[in-house]
Design a protein around this motif. Structure first.
Motif, mmCIF file in Angstrom:
data_model
loop_
_atom_site.group_PDB
_atom_site.id
_atom_site.type_symbol
_atom_site.label_atom_id
_atom_site.label_comp_id
_atom_site.label_asym_id
_atom_site.label_seq_id
_atom_site.Cartn_x
_atom_site.Cartn_y
_atom_site.Cartn_z
ATOM 1 N N LEU A 13 0.836 -1.205 0.000
ATOM 2 C CA LEU A 13 0.000 0.000 0.000
ATOM 3 C C LEU A 13 0.866 1.249 0.000
ATOM 4 N N LEU A 14 1.923 1.224 0.816
ATOM 5 C CA LEU A 14 2.774 2.408 0.955
ATOM 6 C C LEU A 14 3.617 2.677 -0.290
ATOM 7 N N LEU A 15 3.748 1.685 -1.160
ATOM 8 C CA LEU A 15 4.474 1.911 -2.413
ATOM 9 C C LEU A 15 3.760 2.930 -3.297
ATOM 10 N N GLY A 16 2.465 3.128 -3.036
ATOM 11 C CA GLY A 16 1.713 4.114 -3.815
ATOM 12 C C GLY A 16 1.128 3.565 -5.097
ATOM 13 N N ILE A 17 1.138 2.243 -5.277
ATOM 14 C CA ILE A 17 0.501 1.695 -6.483
ATOM 15 C C ILE A 17 -1.009 1.678 -6.284
ATOM 16 N N PRO A 18 -1.769 1.642 -7.390
ATOM 17 C CA PRO A 18 -3.235 1.692 -7.282
ATOM 18 C C PRO A 18 -3.795 0.681 -6.282
ATOM 19 N N VAL A 19 -4.803 1.138 -5.523
ATOM 20 C CA VAL A 19 -5.385 0.319 -4.454
ATOM 21 C C VAL A 19 -5.848 -1.040 -4.985
ATOM 22 N N ALA A 278 -12.012 2.107 -13.593
ATOM 23 C CA ALA A 278 -11.048 2.325 -12.511
ATOM 24 C C ALA A 278 -11.655 1.928 -11.174
ATOM 25 N N PHE A 330 -7.388 9.261 3.541
ATOM 26 C CA PHE A 330 -6.432 8.895 2.494
ATOM 27 C C PHE A 330 -6.950 7.841 1.534
ATOM 28 N N LEU B 76 -5.853 5.441 -11.963
ATOM 29 C CA LEU B 76 -6.183 4.536 -10.866
ATOM 30 C C LEU B 76 -5.655 5.131 -9.558
ATOM 31 N N VAL B 77 -6.489 5.124 -8.540
ATOM 32 C CA VAL B 77 -6.114 5.793 -7.294
ATOM 33 C C VAL B 77 -5.177 4.928 -6.471
ATOM 34 N N GLY B 78 -4.134 5.544 -5.963
ATOM 35 C CA GLY B 78 -3.252 4.876 -5.023
ATOM 36 C C GLY B 78 -3.096 5.729 -3.785
ATOM 37 N N VAL B 79 -2.539 5.158 -2.733
ATOM 38 C CA VAL B 79 -2.267 5.924 -1.518
ATOM 39 C C VAL B 79 -0.836 6.421 -1.631
ATOM 40 N N THR B 80 -0.670 7.684 -2.044
ATOM 41 C CA THR B 80 0.666 8.118 -2.456
ATOM 42 C C THR B 80 1.397 9.000 -1.450
ATOM 43 N N PHE B 81 0.809 9.205 -0.260
ATOM 44 C CA PHE B 81 1.476 10.199 0.607
ATOM 45 C C PHE B 81 2.849 9.747 1.094
ATOM 46 N N ALA B 82 3.005 8.434 1.342
ATOM 47 C CA ALA B 82 4.308 7.931 1.801
ATOM 48 C C ALA B 82 5.333 8.062 0.676
ATOM 49 N N ARG B 83 4.892 7.683 -0.540
ATOM 50 C CA ARG B 83 5.780 7.763 -1.694
ATOM 51 C C ARG B 83 6.205 9.211 -1.952
#
Lengths: 429, 181
Positions: A13-19, A278, A330, B76-83
């Protein structure tokens, strides 16, 4: 082993790839560790999307797109301008009112903020409203879109939770939705009136013009009545109402307002399909994910654990709300709904909450996440329309977040606000 | 090398065009089916057989195909705050690692999706009301994921060769997320 899977979920998840892929990879890791056949993943994904009710998602997005391109949104705004345009802060009130009408037609907040914002933020700027406030009120009022029926989060919730009627949820959303709108307008009057330019004595609009605007907008105005009336009388199901909205908007845009061209329509359809794709990719991968949760009895274990800590239902509800507000900051609403509902619902039902009441609380709490930084999608849209930085809008929207949270808490602890209308129509006992 | 990129770009836009057409027509047809079902049921008291089934299959099809377009457009949505908190140079490596993982996932689903189709082909299972072979119906999963895999590799390609472009794209991605629910 569940521990290993959970840790890898968080790391990916923290890698920032799509959920969607985060969940997919987690499922894959679980399947590899337990040695279950991988063919289950594509099969479950298909089954997860092969659901009639899900059709409401593309149709509501499409309806919103058609309304904007076809000039329905524009006419709604012009109509509201006749109502309250001349008072101080008129455009700010219009922003809220149009959001409420819009909410009665489509079910998504983002359709609301992008279409209304595109017209009203520039208009408010021109009239001398403070830009931060204009953007904030546009984003904040758009959250009504998902609460007043028809409503997308409720439909998704009903799919995830099972055995709760969408019609009951729709009815339950009416009062909370009206409350947000009303409270926001009161807030404008009390706290933000100095950010609006003083009312200008402009020349009286001739009566013939007024009548013309009303006649122009009437076709858009009766849309919420057709939608909600049709659902309640059982002429069509909540899912089908989304198709009705599309066809209605299409007919009016093509044959009466004549503002929609074929090439524009193609673009709108494509755009709706891509947005849906998406979103549904997440729905699809959540199907095997949910299956794993059930197999591992995670919801049951969580319920037992929470109940071993406390039996106080009010405290549990408060903790759940705080957790959802945190998740919402988030995570995308639909994704958050699909992941959290199966886990949280058993606990809440076990301590005796009404399923409809719980549904509204969960959807509302996650919907507040749309306007909270760092990842508030409505904030991003408002920011991209107004050209103002996210930080500035975030500051301006803070009071509105507080209002929403207060309404959420009052709904949570006075369930009759939510349950009154569904009871009236006999949808719940 | 230059020619290779041209071919790749060409292929990309061709696939984009075909996918768009498929997606537009499936969604339009789905709307037509659902609406006509309501009209026939309420006005003529006549429920049409298998319409709902076909509409559902179209929904699955255009969802996976639409997702491939969204993947290419970074929607596509990701959780990007850490990145985003990482230094720019590290961000690029994190992104590459992410795309690598995503591609592995897409590849596995494509392979097992095809296996699923093959096994359905053998059993010859038909859909409940329209009697369409389920192997055809289920083939949208591997096809959709194959498209996504291809698009994901193109994203990796972009990231590798025009890193600076991507940096801006990432910020744009956030505003594009906007269009989501």
């Amino acid at each position: 082993m569940i521990f290993v899977v959970a840790i890898s979920f968080i790391l990916i998840l923290l890698l920032g790839i799509p959920v969607a892929f985060v969940i997919g990879l987690t499922v894959l890791i679980y399947m590899l560790l337990t040695g279950l056949p991988l063919v289950l993943i594509p099969q479950r994904m298909f089954v997860g999307l092969d659901v009639f009710v899900l059709m409401a998602v593309p149709f509501f997005i499409l309806a919103g797109g058609i309304m904007n391109a076809g000039g329905l949104t524009k006419r709604l705004i012009r109509f509201s301008y006749i109502l309250v345009g001349s008072v101080r802060g008129g455009l700010a009130y219009i922003n809220v009112i149009v959001s409420m009408i819009f909410a009665g037609i489509t079910g998504a907040a983002t359709a609301d903020v992008s279409s209304i914002g595109a017209i009203l933020i520039p208009a408010m700027k021109k009239k001398g409203y403070e830009l931060g406030f204009s953007s904030a009120i546009t984003a904040a009022s758009s959250t009504i879109g998902g609460i007043i029926p028809p409503s997308l989060p409720f439909i998704v919730y009903a799919i995830v939770a099972g055995n709760v009627s969408v019609a009951a949820l729709f009815l339950a959303g009416v009062i909370p939705g009206l409350m947000i709108g009303l409270f926001q307008m009161v807030a404008i009057r009390l706290f933000f009136i100095n950010k609006c330019p003083p009312a200008i004595k402009h020349e009286k609009i001739p009566l013939s013009d007024t009548l013309k605007e009303i006649r122009d907008a009437i076709l858009a105005l009766i849309m919420p009545i057709i939608m909600i009336g049709g659902i309640l009388s059982g002429i069509f199901t909540p899912t089908e109402s989304s198709a009705i909205a599309c066809v209605y908007a299409l007919v009016i845009s093509l044959f009466i307002y004549k503002e929609l061209t074929f090439s524009k329509l193609q673009k709108i359809i494509l755009n709706s399909a891509v947005i849906t794709g998406a979103c549904f990719l997440i729905v699809a991968v959540c199907s095997p994910f949910g299956w794993i949760l059930t197999v591992e009895m995670i919801p049951l274990k969580l319920t037992t654990w929470i109940l071993s800590l406390t039996n106080n239902s009010n405290l549990i509800l408060l903790l759940v709300i705080l957790f959802l507000l945190f998740i919402g900051t988030f995570m995308d609403t639909i994704a958050a709904l699909i992941i959290t509902v199966p886990v949280l619902l058993p606990t809440l039902l076990k301590v005796g909450f009404n399923p409809v009441h719980v549904a509204i609380i969960i959807c509302f709490a996650l919907y507040i996440g749309l306007i909270t930084p760092p990842v508030g999608i409505c904030l991003y849209i408002a920011s991209s329309i107004s050209g103002l930085s996210l930080e500035k809008i975030s500051k301006a929207i803070f009071p509105f977040i507080i209002i929403s949270i207060l309404i959420l808490l009052s709904i949570a602890y006075f369930p009759d606000i939510v349950l009154f209308i569904p009871r009236l129509f006999g949808k719940i006992r | 090398m230059k020619i290779n990129i041209k071919i790749l770009e060409n292929l990309d836009s061709k696939i984009d065009w075909i996918t768009s057409i498929i997606v537009i027509y499936s969604l339009s047809l789905m709307l037509l089916l659902v609406f006509s079902q309501i009209v026939f049921r309420d006005l003529f008291r006549f429920s049409m057989y298998g319409i709902e089934e076909l509409a559902r299959y179209l929904l699955v099809a255009f969802s996976f195909f639409g997702a491939s377009i969204a993947l290419r457009k970074n929607e596509l949505v990701g959780v990007t705050f850490a990145r985003n908190a990482l230094p720019i140079k590290t961000q690029r490596w994190v992104d590459l690692a992410g795309i690598f993982l995503v591609s592995i996932f897409l590849m596995i689903i494509t392979i097992y999706g095809f296996r699923l189709v093959v096994s359905l082909l053998k059993t010859g299972q038909l859909s409940p009301s329209l009697r369409i072979p389920m192997s055809i119906v289920y083939s949208v999963v591997p096809l959709g994921f194959l498209l996504m895999l291809f698009r994901s590799l193109l994203n990796a390609f972009d990231l590798f060769f025009c890193c600076s472009l991507k940096k801006n794209a990432k910020y744009k991605q956030i505003t594009e997320e906007s269009k989501k629910i």
